[in-house]
Motif scaffolding. Structure first.
Motif, PDB file in Angstrom:
ATOM      1  N   ARG A 164      67.629  44.459  25.146  1.00  0.00           N
ATOM      2  CA  ARG A 164      68.515  43.803  24.181  1.00  0.00           C
ATOM      3  C   ARG A 164      69.689  43.104  24.876  1.00  0.00           C
ATOM      4  O   ARG A 164      70.532  42.508  24.225  1.00  0.00           O
ATOM      5  CB  ARG A 164      69.067  44.826  23.188  1.00  0.00           C
ATOM      6  N   GLY A 165      69.778  43.256  26.190  1.00  0.00           N
ATOM      7  CA  GLY A 165      70.843  42.605  26.942  1.00  0.00           C
ATOM      8  C   GLY A 165      72.166  43.341  26.910  1.00  0.00           C
ATOM      9  O   GLY A 165      73.209  42.775  27.236  1.00  0.00           O
ATOM     10  N   ARG A 166      72.136  44.619  26.522  1.00  0.00           N
ATOM     11  CA  ARG A 166      73.386  45.383  26.422  1.00  0.00           C
ATOM     12  C   ARG A 166      73.697  46.170  27.685  1.00  0.00           C
ATOM     13  O   ARG A 166      74.721  46.847  27.746  1.00  0.00           O
ATOM     14  CB  ARG A 166      73.308  46.348  25.240  1.00  0.00           C
ATOM     15  N   LEU A 167      72.791  46.136  28.629  1.00  0.00           N
ATOM     16  CA  LEU A 167      73.030  46.866  29.878  1.00  0.00           C
ATOM     17  C   LEU A 167      72.954  45.892  31.042  1.00  0.00           C
ATOM     18  O   LEU A 167      71.884  45.686  31.626  1.00  0.00           O
ATOM     19  CB  LEU A 167      71.998  47.991  30.065  1.00  0.00           C
ATOM     20  N   THR A 168      74.094  45.300  31.355  1.00  0.00           N
ATOM     21  CA  THR A 168      74.154  44.394  32.492  1.00  0.00           C
ATOM     22  C   THR A 168      75.404  44.720  33.296  1.00  0.00           C
ATOM     23  O   THR A 168      76.309  45.419  32.807  1.00  0.00           O
ATOM     24  CB  THR A 168      74.228  42.915  32.040  1.00  0.00           C
ATOM     25  N   GLY A 169      75.457  44.225  34.514  1.00  0.00           N
ATOM     26  CA  GLY A 169      76.636  44.371  35.355  1.00  0.00           C
ATOM     27  C   GLY A 169      77.077  45.820  35.529  1.00  0.00           C
ATOM     28  O   GLY A 169      76.273  46.690  35.884  1.00  0.00           O
ATOM     29  N   ALA A 170      78.354  46.081  35.240  1.00  0.00           N
ATOM     30  CA  ALA A 170      78.918  47.420  35.464  1.00  0.00           C
ATOM     31  C   ALA A 170      78.260  48.467  34.582  1.00  0.00           C
ATOM     32  O   ALA A 170      78.080  49.624  34.987  1.00  0.00           O
ATOM     33  CB  ALA A 170      80.423  47.388  35.208  1.00  0.00           C
ATOM     34  N   ARG A 171      77.872  48.073  33.363  1.00  0.00           N
ATOM     35  CA  ARG A 171      77.224  49.045  32.474  1.00  0.00           C
ATOM     36  C   ARG A 171      75.837  49.424  32.986  1.00  0.00           C
ATOM     37  O   ARG A 171      75.413  50.570  32.873  1.00  0.00           O
ATOM     38  CB  ARG A 171      77.153  48.486  31.047  1.00  0.00           C
ATOM     39  N   ALA A 172      75.137  48.459  33.568  1.00  0.00           N
ATOM     40  CA  ALA A 172      73.827  48.765  34.146  1.00  0.00           C
ATOM     41  C   ALA A 172      73.992  49.713  35.329  1.00  0.00           C
ATOM     42  O   ALA A 172      73.233  50.679  35.479  1.00  0.00           O
ATOM     43  CB  ALA A 172      73.129  47.477  34.589  1.00  0.00           C
ATOM     44  N   ALA A 173      74.994  49.430  36.160  1.00  0.00           N
ATOM     45  CA  ALA A 173      75.240  50.289  37.325  1.00  0.00           C
ATOM     46  C   ALA A 173      75.610  51.704  36.881  1.00  0.00           C
ATOM     47  O   ALA A 173      75.147  52.699  37.462  1.00  0.00           O
ATOM     48  CB  ALA A 173      76.359  49.692  38.184  1.00  0.00           C
ATOM     49  N   GLN A 174      76.427  51.793  35.834  1.00  0.00           N
ATOM     50  CA  GLN A 174      76.804  53.121  35.321  1.00  0.00           C
ATOM     51  C   GLN A 174      75.590  53.843  34.736  1.00  0.00           C
ATOM     52  O   GLN A 174      75.415  55.043  34.924  1.00  0.00           O
ATOM     53  CB  GLN A 174      77.902  52.975  34.262  1.00  0.00           C
ATOM     54  N   ALA A 175      74.750  53.087  34.040  1.00  0.00           N
ATOM     55  CA  ALA A 175      73.540  53.687  33.461  1.00  0.00           C
ATOM     56  C   ALA A 175      72.627  54.236  34.560  1.00  0.00           C
ATOM     57  O   ALA A 175      72.049  55.324  34.404  1.00  0.00           O
ATOM     58  CB  ALA A 175      72.793  52.660  32.609  1.00  0.00           C
ATOM     59  N   VAL A 176      72.523  53.496  35.658  1.00  0.00           N
ATOM     60  CA  VAL A 176      71.709  53.973  36.784  1.00  0.00           C
ATOM     61  C   VAL A 176      72.276  55.285  37.328  1.00  0.00           C
ATOM     62  O   VAL A 176      71.538  56.254  37.563  1.00  0.00           O
ATOM     63  CB  VAL A 176      71.644  52.910  37.911  1.00  0.00           C
ATOM     64  N   ARG A 177      73.609  55.335  37.494  1.00  0.00           N
ATOM     65  CA  ARG A 177      74.220  56.570  38.014  1.00  0.00           C
ATOM     66  C   ARG A 177      73.986  57.741  37.061  1.00  0.00           C
ATOM     67  O   ARG A 177      73.660  58.852  37.501  1.00  0.00           O
ATOM     68  CB  ARG A 177      75.725  56.360  38.229  1.00  0.00           C
ATOM     69  N   ALA A 181      73.986  62.729  27.462  1.00  0.00           N
ATOM     70  CA  ALA A 181      75.097  61.873  27.887  1.00  0.00           C
ATOM     71  C   ALA A 181      74.603  60.453  28.163  1.00  0.00           C
ATOM     72  O   ALA A 181      75.275  59.475  27.805  1.00  0.00           O
ATOM     73  CB  ALA A 181      75.757  62.454  29.129  1.00  0.00           C
ATOM     74  N   VAL A 182      73.441  60.337  28.780  1.00  0.00           N
ATOM     75  CA  VAL A 182      72.891  59.003  29.056  1.00  0.00           C
ATOM     76  C   VAL A 182      72.632  58.273  27.744  1.00  0.00           C
ATOM     77  O   VAL A 182      73.028  57.117  27.567  1.00  0.00           O
ATOM     78  CB  VAL A 182      71.572  59.088  29.858  1.00  0.00           C
ATOM     79  N   ALA A 183      71.969  58.975  26.818  1.00  0.00           N
ATOM     80  CA  ALA A 183      71.634  58.345  25.534  1.00  0.00           C
ATOM     81  C   ALA A 183      72.892  57.887  24.813  1.00  0.00           C
ATOM     82  O   ALA A 183      72.941  56.782  24.270  1.00  0.00           O
ATOM     83  CB  ALA A 183      70.853  59.332  24.669  1.00  0.00           C
ATOM     84  N   ALA A 184      73.911  58.741  24.818  1.00  0.00           N
ATOM     85  CA  ALA A 184      75.141  58.404  24.100  1.00  0.00           C
ATOM     86  C   ALA A 184      75.842  57.227  24.756  1.00  0.00           C
ATOM     87  O   ALA A 184      76.303  56.300  24.076  1.00  0.00           O
ATOM     88  CB  ALA A 184      76.060  59.623  24.061  1.00  0.00           C
ATOM     89  N   TYR A 185      75.921  57.243  26.083  1.00  0.00           N
ATOM     90  CA  TYR A 185      76.639  56.176  26.791  1.00  0.00           C
ATOM     91  C   TYR A 185      75.973  54.817  26.596  1.00  0.00           C
ATOM     92  O   TYR A 185      76.638  53.835  26.277  1.00  0.00           O
ATOM     93  CB  TYR A 185      76.740  56.494  28.289  1.00  0.00           C
ATOM     94  N   VAL A 186      74.650  54.759  26.802  1.00  0.00           N
ATOM     95  CA  VAL A 186      73.999  53.439  26.762  1.00  0.00           C
ATOM     96  C   VAL A 186      74.033  52.836  25.369  1.00  0.00           C
ATOM     97  O   VAL A 186      73.894  51.623  25.208  1.00  0.00           O
ATOM     98  CB  VAL A 186      72.543  53.471  27.294  1.00  0.00           C
ATOM     99  N   GLN A 187      74.214  53.679  24.351  1.00  0.00           N
ATOM    100  CA  GLN A 187      74.290  53.148  22.988  1.00  0.00           C
ATOM    101  C   GLN A 187      75.730  52.871  22.548  1.00  0.00           C
ATOM    102  O   GLN A 187      75.958  52.412  21.442  1.00  0.00           O
ATOM    103  CB  GLN A 187      73.614  54.107  22.018  1.00  0.00           C
ATOM    104  N   SER A 188      76.676  53.184  23.425  1.00  0.00           N
ATOM    105  CA  SER A 188      78.070  52.861  23.134  1.00  0.00           C
ATOM    106  C   SER A 188      78.367  51.466  23.683  1.00  0.00           C
ATOM    107  O   SER A 188      77.491  50.835  24.287  1.00  0.00           O
ATOM    108  CB  SER A 188      78.998  53.880  23.793  1.00  0.00           C
ATOM    109  N   LYS A 189      79.591  51.003  23.482  1.00  0.00           N
ATOM    110  CA  LYS A 189      79.956  49.694  24.023  1.00  0.00           C
ATOM    111  C   LYS A 189      80.891  49.825  25.214  1.00  0.00           C
ATOM    112  O   LYS A 189      81.397  48.833  25.724  1.00  0.00           O
ATOM    113  CB  LYS A 189      80.623  48.853  22.925  1.00  0.00           C
TER     114      LYS A 189
END
Lengths: 150, 61
Positions: free
Chosen positions: A58-71, A107-115
Motif C-alpha cells: 500500500r506504500g505505507r512502509l518506505t524510508g525510515a518506517r521500512a527500516a524500522q519495520a525491518v528492525r 508490536a510489529v503488527a501495531a507499529y506497521v499499522q500506525s502512522k
C-alpha cells in the motif's frame, strides 16, 4: 530485476494460509501442548508477515518506517528463534519465551499499522491497535508501556 | 542469480507452500497436534517468508 521478481514470487507463493488457522480441535477446543503452542506462535508470525507485506504494497512502509519495520521484524524473529530453541530442548521456560515472542510479534503488527515513524514515540503515545491484525492478541500502549491482551 | 537457480528456488517455494497448506488443513481436520516433522516444515516456510518480506522492505525502501 530478477531478484525483485524472485522476492515477489516468494511472497506470492508462500501461502497466506500460514497465518489463517489456530490449533484447535474440530469442536473448537484449544490444544495445549508444546507443539500446539509453538505452532500457534509460528502461524501468528506468518500472519504478521502478511500484514507487513500488505502495508508495504500500500506504500505505507518506505524510508525510515521500512527500516524500522525491518528492525522490529528481526527482533520478533529473534524472539521466535529463542522460543524455537527452548521448544527443541524441551526447556521449562518455553511458555515464557512464547509470550515474549507474542509481544514482539504484536508490536510489529501495531507499529506497521500506525502512522508513526519512531517506534519509541509510537510505544509511548500511539493509539491502541484497532483492527486488521487478527493475531489473537494485540499490543496496547498503556501509560508509556506496551502491554498485550489476548 | 541466474534464471535456472531462480526458477528452481521458486519451484521449491511452491512445493513447500503446498506442503504447509496440506499440513495445516490435515491437522485441523483431524483435530490433532502437529508432529515435530510437520512443525519443522511450517518453521521452514516461516523462515522463507520472513526472508522474503524483509528483502521486499529493503528493496523498496
Amino acid at each position: 530485476m530478477l531478484k525483485r521478481l524472485l522476492v515477489l514470487g516468494l511472497l506470492l507463493l508462500v501461502p497466506a494460509a500460514l497465518g489463517a488457522c489456530t490449533t484447535t480441535t474440530p469442536d473448537g477446543q484449544t490444544i495445549e501442548t508444546p507443539n500446539a503452542r509453538m505452532a500457534a506462535v509460528e502461524l501468528a508470525y506468518g500472519k504478521v508477515l502478511d500484514i507487513v507485506d500488505a502495508e508495504r504494497k500500500r506504500g505505507r512502509l518506505t524510508g525510515a518506517r521500512a527500516a524500522q519495520a525491518v528492525r522490529l521484524l528481526q527482533a520478533a524473529k529473534a524472539a521466535l528463534d529463542t522460543a524455537r530453541a527452548a521448544h527443541k530442548a524441551k526447556a521449562g521456560n518455553l511458555v515464557t519465551l512464547l509470550i515474549v515472542a507474542e509481544g514482539a510479534i504484536a508490536a510489529v503488527a501495531a507499529y506497521v499499522q500506525s502512522k508513526e515513524t519512531s517506534f519509541l514515540t509510537f510505544a509511548a503515545t500511539g493509539g491502541e491497535l484497532t483492527g486488521g491484525a487478527p493475531l489473537g492478541f494485540a499490543m496496547k500502549p498503556t501509560e508509556g508501556r506496551l502491554t498485550w491482551t489476548r | 542469480m541466474d534464471p535456472v537457480t531462480a526458477l528452481n528456488a521458486a519451484l521449491a517455494v511452491l512445493a513447500l507452500g503446498r506442503e504447509i497448506i496440506a499440513i495445516v488443513e490435515k491437522t485441523k481436520a483431524e483435530g490433532r497436534d502437529m508432529t515435530d516433522e510437520e512443525l519443522a516444515v511450517v518453521q521452514a516456510g516461516i523462515d522463507l517468508k520472513h526472508n522474503a518480506v524483509v528483502a521486499g522492505l529493503i528493496a523498496g525502501s
